[in-house]
Design a protein around this motif. Structure first.
Motif, PDB file in Angstrom:
ATOM      1  N   MET A 153     -23.634  41.053  11.196  1.00 30.61           N
ATOM      2  CA  MET A 153     -22.966  41.342   9.925  1.00 30.61           C
ATOM      3  C   MET A 153     -22.138  40.147   9.478  1.00 30.61           C
ATOM      4  O   MET A 153     -22.151  39.782   8.311  1.00 30.61           O
ATOM      5  CB  MET A 153     -22.095  42.583  10.049  1.00 30.61           C
ATOM      6  N   ALA A 154     -21.437  39.541  10.421  1.00 32.96           N
ATOM      7  CA  ALA A 154     -20.611  38.376  10.086  1.00 32.96           C
ATOM      8  C   ALA A 154     -21.487  37.214   9.626  1.00 32.96           C
ATOM      9  O   ALA A 154     -21.155  36.537   8.646  1.00 32.96           O
ATOM     10  CB  ALA A 154     -19.771  37.972  11.291  1.00 32.96           C
ATOM     11  N   LEU A 155     -22.598  36.987  10.308  1.00 34.27           N
ATOM     12  CA  LEU A 155     -23.505  35.911   9.917  1.00 34.27           C
ATOM     13  C   LEU A 155     -24.105  36.179   8.539  1.00 34.27           C
ATOM     14  O   LEU A 155     -24.209  35.271   7.712  1.00 34.27           O
ATOM     15  CB  LEU A 155     -24.616  35.729  10.955  1.00 34.27           C
ATOM     16  N   ALA A 156     -24.472  37.423   8.272  1.00 29.86           N
ATOM     17  CA  ALA A 156     -25.024  37.777   6.964  1.00 29.86           C
ATOM     18  C   ALA A 156     -24.016  37.486   5.857  1.00 29.86           C
ATOM     19  O   ALA A 156     -24.358  36.920   4.813  1.00 29.86           O
ATOM     20  CB  ALA A 156     -25.441  39.244   6.939  1.00 29.86           C
ATOM     21  N   ARG A 157     -22.769  37.850   6.071  1.00 30.55           N
ATOM     22  CA  ARG A 157     -21.726  37.573   5.066  1.00 30.55           C
ATOM     23  C   ARG A 157     -21.524  36.069   4.882  1.00 30.55           C
ATOM     24  O   ARG A 157     -21.369  35.579   3.775  1.00 30.55           O
ATOM     25  CB  ARG A 157     -20.415  38.232   5.461  1.00 30.55           C
ATOM     26  N   PHE A 158     -21.534  35.336   5.989  1.00 35.15           N
ATOM     27  CA  PHE A 158     -21.371  33.886   5.929  1.00 35.15           C
ATOM     28  C   PHE A 158     -22.501  33.247   5.125  1.00 35.15           C
ATOM     29  O   PHE A 158     -22.263  32.386   4.271  1.00 35.15           O
ATOM     30  CB  PHE A 158     -21.328  33.322   7.350  1.00 35.15           C
ATOM     31  N   LEU A 159     -23.743  33.676   5.383  1.00 41.45           N
ATOM     32  CA  LEU A 159     -24.887  33.133   4.649  1.00 41.45           C
ATOM     33  C   LEU A 159     -24.800  33.460   3.165  1.00 41.45           C
ATOM     34  O   LEU A 159     -25.130  32.633   2.314  1.00 41.45           O
ATOM     35  CB  LEU A 159     -26.192  33.675   5.225  1.00 41.45           C
ATOM     36  N   LEU A 160     -24.337  34.656   2.854  1.00 47.36           N
ATOM     37  CA  LEU A 160     -24.212  35.055   1.455  1.00 47.36           C
ATOM     38  C   LEU A 160     -23.152  34.219   0.751  1.00 47.36           C
ATOM     39  O   LEU A 160     -23.345  33.790  -0.387  1.00 47.36           O
ATOM     40  CB  LEU A 160     -23.873  36.547   1.375  1.00 47.36           C
ATOM     41  N   GLU A 161     -22.045  33.952   1.430  1.00 51.68           N
ATOM     42  CA  GLU A 161     -21.006  33.102   0.852  1.00 51.68           C
ATOM     43  C   GLU A 161     -21.551  31.699   0.599  1.00 51.68           C
ATOM     44  O   GLU A 161     -21.199  31.063  -0.391  1.00 51.68           O
ATOM     45  CB  GLU A 161     -19.798  33.031   1.776  1.00 51.68           C
ATOM     46  N   GLY A 162     -22.413  31.229   1.478  1.00 51.32           N
ATOM     47  CA  GLY A 162     -23.002  29.905   1.329  1.00 51.32           C
ATOM     48  C   GLY A 162     -24.017  29.824   0.200  1.00 51.32           C
ATOM     49  O   GLY A 162     -24.443  28.733  -0.175  1.00 51.32           O
ATOM     50  N   ASN A 163     -24.402  30.955  -0.338  1.00 51.46           N
ATOM     51  CA  ASN A 163     -25.336  31.007  -1.462  1.00 51.46           C
ATOM     52  C   ASN A 163     -24.605  31.377  -2.741  1.00 51.46           C
ATOM     53  O   ASN A 163     -25.038  32.240  -3.510  1.00 51.46           O
ATOM     54  CB  ASN A 163     -26.466  32.008  -1.164  1.00 51.46           C
ATOM     55  N   ASP A 164     -23.485  30.735  -2.957  1.00 48.46           N
ATOM     56  CA  ASP A 164     -22.681  30.895  -4.176  1.00 48.46           C
ATOM     57  C   ASP A 164     -22.301  32.345  -4.465  1.00 48.46           C
ATOM     58  O   ASP A 164     -22.282  32.772  -5.621  1.00 48.46           O
ATOM     59  CB  ASP A 164     -23.413  30.304  -5.382  1.00 48.46           C
ATOM     60  N   HIS A 165     -22.024  33.104  -3.392  1.00 50.21           N
ATOM     61  CA  HIS A 165     -21.603  34.499  -3.556  1.00 50.21           C
ATOM     62  C   HIS A 165     -22.562  35.252  -4.483  1.00 50.21           C
ATOM     63  O   HIS A 165     -22.156  35.888  -5.444  1.00 50.21           O
ATOM     64  CB  HIS A 165     -20.162  34.585  -4.074  1.00 50.21           C
ATOM     65  N   LEU A 166     -23.827  35.162  -4.169  1.00 39.89           N
ATOM     66  CA  LEU A 166     -24.888  35.797  -4.952  1.00 39.89           C
ATOM     67  C   LEU A 166     -24.636  37.288  -5.145  1.00 39.89           C
ATOM     68  O   LEU A 166     -25.009  37.871  -6.145  1.00 39.89           O
ATOM     69  CB  LEU A 166     -26.223  35.579  -4.242  1.00 39.89           C
ATOM     70  N   GLY A 167     -23.991  37.892  -4.218  1.00 40.17           N
ATOM     71  CA  GLY A 167     -23.662  39.320  -4.264  1.00 40.17           C
ATOM     72  C   GLY A 167     -22.679  39.603  -3.156  1.00 40.17           C
ATOM     73  O   GLY A 167     -22.035  38.686  -2.651  1.00 40.17           O
ATOM     74  N   TYR A 168     -22.575  40.862  -2.770  1.00 40.97           N
ATOM     75  CA  TYR A 168     -21.707  41.171  -1.641  1.00 40.97           C
ATOM     76  C   TYR A 168     -22.346  42.248  -0.783  1.00 40.97           C
ATOM     77  O   TYR A 168     -23.232  42.973  -1.203  1.00 40.97           O
ATOM     78  CB  TYR A 168     -20.300  41.573  -2.100  1.00 40.97           C
ATOM     79  N   LEU A 169     -21.887  42.287   0.461  1.00 44.56           N
ATOM     80  CA  LEU A 169     -22.386  43.254   1.420  1.00 44.56           C
ATOM     81  C   LEU A 169     -21.317  44.295   1.687  1.00 44.56           C
ATOM     82  O   LEU A 169     -20.133  43.980   1.760  1.00 44.56           O
ATOM     83  CB  LEU A 169     -22.739  42.563   2.743  1.00 44.56           C
ATOM     84  N   SER A 170     -21.746  45.514   1.849  1.00 46.40           N
ATOM     85  CA  SER A 170     -20.853  46.586   2.240  1.00 46.40           C
ATOM     86  C   SER A 170     -21.509  47.304   3.418  1.00 46.40           C
ATOM     87  O   SER A 170     -22.708  47.588   3.396  1.00 46.40           O
ATOM     88  CB  SER A 170     -20.643  47.559   1.076  1.00 46.40           C
ATOM     89  N   VAL A 171     -20.735  47.551   4.448  1.00 47.56           N
ATOM     90  CA  VAL A 171     -21.257  48.196   5.647  1.00 47.56           C
ATOM     91  C   VAL A 171     -21.300  49.704   5.432  1.00 47.56           C
ATOM     92  O   VAL A 171     -20.298  50.323   5.093  1.00 47.56           O
ATOM     93  CB  VAL A 171     -20.389  47.851   6.872  1.00 47.56           C
ATOM     94  N   LEU A 172     -22.480  50.278   5.633  1.00 46.37           N
ATOM     95  CA  LEU A 172     -22.657  51.721   5.513  1.00 46.37           C
ATOM     96  C   LEU A 172     -22.540  52.406   6.873  1.00 46.37           C
ATOM     97  O   LEU A 172     -22.037  53.518   6.963  1.00 46.37           O
ATOM     98  CB  LEU A 172     -24.014  52.049   4.886  1.00 46.37           C
ATOM     99  N   ASP A 173     -23.029  51.753   7.919  1.00 48.54           N
ATOM    100  CA  ASP A 173     -22.958  52.310   9.271  1.00 48.54           C
ATOM    101  C   ASP A 173     -22.859  51.158  10.260  1.00 48.54           C
ATOM    102  O   ASP A 173     -23.841  50.462  10.500  1.00 48.54           O
ATOM    103  CB  ASP A 173     -24.197  53.160   9.555  1.00 48.54           C
ATOM    104  N   ARG A 174     -21.692  50.962  10.825  1.00 42.31           N
ATOM    105  CA  ARG A 174     -21.484  49.813  11.700  1.00 42.31           C
ATOM    106  C   ARG A 174     -22.201  49.952  13.033  1.00 42.31           C
ATOM    107  O   ARG A 174     -22.500  48.962  13.679  1.00 42.31           O
ATOM    108  CB  ARG A 174     -20.009  49.525  11.901  1.00 42.31           C
ATOM    109  N   THR A 175     -22.480  51.180  13.467  1.00 37.10           N
ATOM    110  CA  THR A 175     -23.172  51.350  14.743  1.00 37.10           C
ATOM    111  C   THR A 175     -24.640  50.956  14.661  1.00 37.10           C
ATOM    112  O   THR A 175     -25.208  50.456  15.623  1.00 37.10           O
ATOM    113  CB  THR A 175     -23.053  52.795  15.267  1.00 37.10           C
ATOM    114  N   THR A 176     -25.266  51.161  13.511  1.00 35.11           N
ATOM    115  CA  THR A 176     -26.664  50.775  13.347  1.00 35.11           C
ATOM    116  C   THR A 176     -26.811  49.434  12.635  1.00 35.11           C
ATOM    117  O   THR A 176     -27.897  48.881  12.590  1.00 35.11           O
ATOM    118  CB  THR A 176     -27.445  51.834  12.541  1.00 35.11           C
ATOM    119  N   LEU A 203     -26.305  49.062   9.393  1.00 38.44           N
ATOM    120  CA  LEU A 203     -26.815  49.326   8.047  1.00 38.44           C
ATOM    121  C   LEU A 203     -25.824  48.828   7.003  1.00 38.44           C
ATOM    122  O   LEU A 203     -24.657  49.215   7.003  1.00 38.44           O
ATOM    123  CB  LEU A 203     -27.076  50.818   7.859  1.00 38.44           C
ATOM    124  N   MET A 204     -26.317  47.926   6.147  1.00 34.65           N
ATOM    125  CA  MET A 204     -25.487  47.368   5.087  1.00 34.65           C
ATOM    126  C   MET A 204     -26.217  47.522   3.762  1.00 34.65           C
ATOM    127  O   MET A 204     -27.436  47.627   3.727  1.00 34.65           O
ATOM    128  CB  MET A 204     -25.225  45.881   5.332  1.00 34.65           C
TER     129      MET A 204
END
Length: 66
Positions: free
Chosen positions: A3-26, A28-29
Motif C-alpha cells: 500500500m505504501a509503495l502504491a501511494r509512493f508511485l502514485l505521488e511520483g505520477n503527478d498525483h494522478l489520483g488518490y488511493l483509499s484503503v477499503l480493507d487493510r487485511t486483504t 483492497l484499495m
C-alpha cells in the motif's frame, strides 16, 4: 508494504489520483481519479503491475469508461 509503495508511485505520477484503503487485511484499495484521465490511470495501473501485485476489481454499478 504494498500500500505504501502504491501511494509512493502514485505521488511520483503527478498525483494522478488518490488511493483509499477499503480493507487493510486483504490490501483492497480503491483508486480514485478524474474521469478525463482514465487512459492515464489505466497506463499507471499497467506500469504499477511491473512492481506490485495488482488485480483490478470492477466496482458494481460502475459504467464502463466512467
Amino acid at each position: 508494504m504494498h500500500m505504501a509503495l502504491a501511494r509512493f508511485l502514485l505521488e511520483g505520477n503527478d498525483h494522478l489520483g488518490y488511493l483509499s484503503v477499503l480493507d487493510r487485511t486483504t490490501g483492497l484499495m480503491v483508486f480514485i481519479h478524474s474521469p478525463d484521465q482514465t487512459q492515464e490511470a489505466q497506463d499507471f495501473i499497467e506500469q504499477a503491475r511491473t512492481v506490485l501485485p495488482v488485480e483490478v476489481v470492477e466496482t458494481p454499478g460502475r459504467k464502463e469508461g466512467a
